[in-house]
Design an enzyme around this catalytic site. Structure first.
Site, PDB file in Angstrom:
ATOM      1  CB  SER A 166      34.411  38.598  28.792  1.00 26.34           C
ATOM      2  OG  SER A 166      34.837  37.409  28.476  1.00 26.34           O
TER       3      SER A 166
ATOM      4  CG  HIS B 144      38.644  39.898  30.923  1.00 28.66           C
ATOM      5  ND1 HIS B 144      40.194  39.061  32.228  1.00 28.66           N
ATOM      6  CD2 HIS B 144      38.568  37.714  30.788  1.00 28.66           C
ATOM      7  CE1 HIS B 144      39.584  38.083  32.162  1.00 28.66           C
ATOM      8  NE2 HIS B 144      38.719  36.671  32.177  1.00 28.66           N
TER       9      HIS B 144
ATOM     10  CG  ASP C  70      36.953  35.137  28.965  1.00 31.45           C
ATOM     11  OD1 ASP C  70      38.016  34.744  30.298  1.00 31.45           O
ATOM     12  OD2 ASP C  70      36.334  35.477  28.983  1.00 31.45           O
TER      13      ASP C  70
ATOM     14  CG  MET D 133      37.950  29.358  26.691  1.00 31.98           C
ATOM     15  SD  MET D 133      36.115  29.124  27.776  1.00 31.98           S
ATOM     16  CE  MET D 133      35.201  30.310  29.127  1.00 31.98           C
TER      17      MET D 133
ATOM     18  CG  HIS E  57      41.233  34.054  32.407  1.00 24.93           C
ATOM     19  ND1 HIS E  57      39.757  34.184  32.381  1.00 24.93           N
ATOM     20  CD2 HIS E  57      41.711  32.826  33.040  1.00 24.93           C
ATOM     21  CE1 HIS E  57      39.232  32.909  34.247  1.00 24.93           C
ATOM     22  NE2 HIS E  57      40.445  32.085  33.916  1.00 24.93           N
TER      23      HIS E  57
ATOM     24  CG  MET F 268      40.220  29.372  31.599  1.00 25.46           C
ATOM     25  SD  MET F 268      38.734  30.423  31.283  1.00 25.46           S
ATOM     26  CE  MET F 268      38.769  31.474  30.044  1.00 25.46           C
TER      27      MET F 268
ATOM     28  CG  MET G 238      38.319  31.765  38.211  1.00 30.06           C
ATOM     29  SD  MET G 238      37.865  32.031  36.480  1.00 30.06           S
ATOM     30  CE  MET G 238      36.399  31.703  36.476  1.00 30.06           C
TER      31      MET G 238
ATOM     32  N   GLY H 210      34.892  27.954  32.011  1.00 31.06           N
ATOM     33  CA  GLY H 210      34.718  27.663  30.661  1.00 31.06           C
ATOM     34  C   GLY H 210      32.609  28.101  29.717  1.00 31.06           C
ATOM     35  CG  PHE H 211      30.315  27.243  29.511  1.00 32.58           C
ATOM     36  CD1 PHE H 211      30.173  26.663  28.045  1.00 32.58           C
ATOM     37  CD2 PHE H 211      30.871  26.636  29.886  1.00 32.58           C
ATOM     38  CE1 PHE H 211      30.378  26.200  27.600  1.00 32.58           C
ATOM     39  CE2 PHE H 211      31.198  25.568  29.583  1.00 32.58           C
ATOM     40  CZ  PHE H 211      30.551  24.933  27.894  1.00 32.58           C
ATOM     41  N   GLY H 212      30.644  31.429  29.569  1.00 26.15           N
ATOM     42  CA  GLY H 212      30.024  32.696  30.240  1.00 26.15           C
ATOM     43  C   GLY H 212      28.478  33.342  30.544  1.00 26.15           C
ATOM     44  N   GLY H 213      28.109  33.846  31.177  1.00 24.68           N
ATOM     45  CA  GLY H 213      26.635  33.972  31.926  1.00 24.68           C
ATOM     46  C   GLY H 213      26.063  32.992  33.030  1.00 24.68           C
TER      47      GLY H 213
ATOM     48  CG  ASP I 245      36.472  36.163  34.138  1.00 24.26           C
ATOM     49  OD1 ASP I 245      35.451  36.164  34.379  1.00 24.26           O
ATOM     50  OD2 ASP I 245      37.575  35.263  34.045  1.00 24.26           O
ATOM     51  N   GLY I 246      33.291  36.384  36.661  1.00 29.56           N
ATOM     52  CA  GLY I 246      31.847  35.491  36.494  1.00 29.56           C
ATOM     53  C   GLY I 246      30.921  36.415  37.305  1.00 29.56           C
ATOM     54  N   GLY I 247      29.832  36.511  36.587  1.00 22.28           N
ATOM     55  CA  GLY I 247      29.309  36.344  37.259  1.00 22.28           C
ATOM     56  C   GLY I 247      28.924  37.833  37.622  1.00 22.28           C
TER      57      GLY I 247
ATOM     58  N   GLY J 245      31.331  40.125  31.458  1.00 19.59           N
ATOM     59  CA  GLY J 245      30.996  39.904  29.959  1.00 19.59           C
ATOM     60  C   GLY J 245      29.856  40.459  29.762  1.00 19.59           C
ATOM     61  CB  SER J 246      26.663  37.675  30.165  1.00 20.62           C
ATOM     62  OG  SER J 246      27.219  37.444  31.127  1.00 20.62           O
TER      63      SER J 246
HETATM   64  C1  DX5 Z   1      34.730  32.262  32.670  1.00 19.32           C
HETATM   65  C2  DX5 Z   1      35.274  33.560  31.951  1.00 19.32           C
HETATM   66  C3  DX5 Z   1      34.717  34.918  32.025  1.00 19.32           C
HETATM   67  C4  DX5 Z   1      33.350  34.919  31.774  1.00 19.32           C
HETATM   68  C5  DX5 Z   1      32.753  35.647  32.773  1.00 19.32           C
HETATM   69  O1  DX5 Z   1      35.124  31.346  31.780  1.00 19.32           O
HETATM   70  O2  DX5 Z   1      36.651  33.295  32.449  1.00 19.32           O
HETATM   71  O3  DX5 Z   1      35.703  35.516  32.173  1.00 19.32           O
HETATM   72  O4  DX5 Z   1      33.563  35.363  30.247  1.00 19.32           O
HETATM   73  O5  DX5 Z   1      31.128  36.263  31.620  1.00 19.32           O
HETATM   74  P1  DX5 Z   1      30.426  36.527  32.207  1.00 19.32           P
HETATM   75  O6  DX5 Z   1      30.763  38.387  32.970  1.00 19.32           O
HETATM   76  O7  DX5 Z   1      29.564  36.633  31.637  1.00 19.32           O
HETATM   77  O8  DX5 Z   1      29.980  35.962  33.407  1.00 19.32           O
HETATM   78 ZN    ZN Z   2      38.134  35.210  32.309  1.00 25.65          ZN
END
Ligand code: DX5
Ligand code: ZN
Length: 231
Positions: A15, A40, A42, A44, A79, A81, A150, A155-158, A188-190, A210-211
């Site tokens: 991402s 990917h 994202d 928002m 994606h 949102m 999800m 809303g946020f990475g990490g 998607d996420g973490g 992502g992170s």
């Molecule tokens: C969150 C996003 C994810 C996010 C994943 O709203 O949809 O794609 O960027 O980031 P990580 O891998 O850091 O959780």
């Molecule tokens: Zn995403």
């Protein structure tokens, strides 16, 4: 002897939410050179989710960068949102998106929106928040190319992976198998090297990171480490 299940073709989808926004084109090229299967993207809107990222113009600008050294294109996995969905979905189809997913709870006429995405030449997906029910899949699975589960609140990475997502992934895998269709199951996420194996064992075949990828200096060794856990 019972036939063994074929190993899924796993896809790693970094991402760019976690990339350096001041150098996005280079980041896309670098992560593809490092082995990314999809990019990917994202989106928002500061309305459906409490954050604001990038729109179709950025997607169009990155499209020429989403290419491997041998000239093959790397799919851009958008994606959404956002709420409402349809206008932005159409704009992203024009901007070069290959797959477009949206959240059914952000949309009034889910079937119509799926049809519009397909008619625009893209693959279509539905995304489910951690507390969102899967019931809409009963009426949409025959039209989907992708289901996105999800494993954090959007809303946020990490953020940290929410373990309950594993049960949801198992349920989605059963629905996909029952449909007999070729539908990707993306999580998607973490996602990181410590949990990707259990996420795959629950039935996922496509992994947003992502992170875990952009947070490390060496993208290639990070993506290889993720793949090793899947091997
Ligand atoms: C969150 C996003 C994810 C996010 C994943 O709203 O949809 O794609 O960027 O980031 P990580 O891998 O850091 O959780
Ligand atoms: Zn995403």
């Amino acid at each position: 002897m019972p036939a063994s299940k074929p190993t899924p073709t796993y896809r790693i989808a970094p991402s760019i939410l976690a990339a350096d926004f001041a150098r996005l084109g280079d980041e896309v090229r670098d992560v593809i050179r490092a082995g990314a299967d999809w990019i990917h993207f994202d989106v928002m809107d500061n309305h459906y989710v409490p954050n604001l990222t990038f729109g179709p113009m950025v997607c169009a600008a990155l499209k020429p960068h989403a290419v491997r050294a041998d000239g093959t294109r790397v799919p851009i996995d958008v994606h959404l949102m956002v709420q409402p969905v349809d206008e932005l979905a159409a704009a992203f189809a024009k901007a070069g998106a290959d797959l477009i997913s949206f959240h059914p709870d952000a949309c009034t006429h889910v079937d119509r929106s799926l049809q519009a995405i397909k008619a625009a030449g893209c693959q279509a997906g539905l995304a489910f928040n951690p507390a969102a029910p899967l019931s809409v899949l009963e009426w949409t699975i025959d039209k989907l190319d992708l289901v996105l589960v999800m494993s954090v609140n959007p809303g946020f990475g990490g953020q940290s992976f929410i373990p309950g997502a594993l049960t949801k992934i198992e349920q989605v895998r059963r629905l996909i198998e029952r449909s007999g269709r070729d539908v990707r199951l993306e999580v998607d996420g973490g996602i990181n090297a410590d949990n990707i194996r259990s996420v795959a064992d629950s039935g996922a075949d496509t992994f947003v990171a992502g992170s875990a990828v952009f947070g490390k200096p060496d993208y290639a060794s990070t993506i290889s480490a993720l793949r090793e856990r899947l091997a």
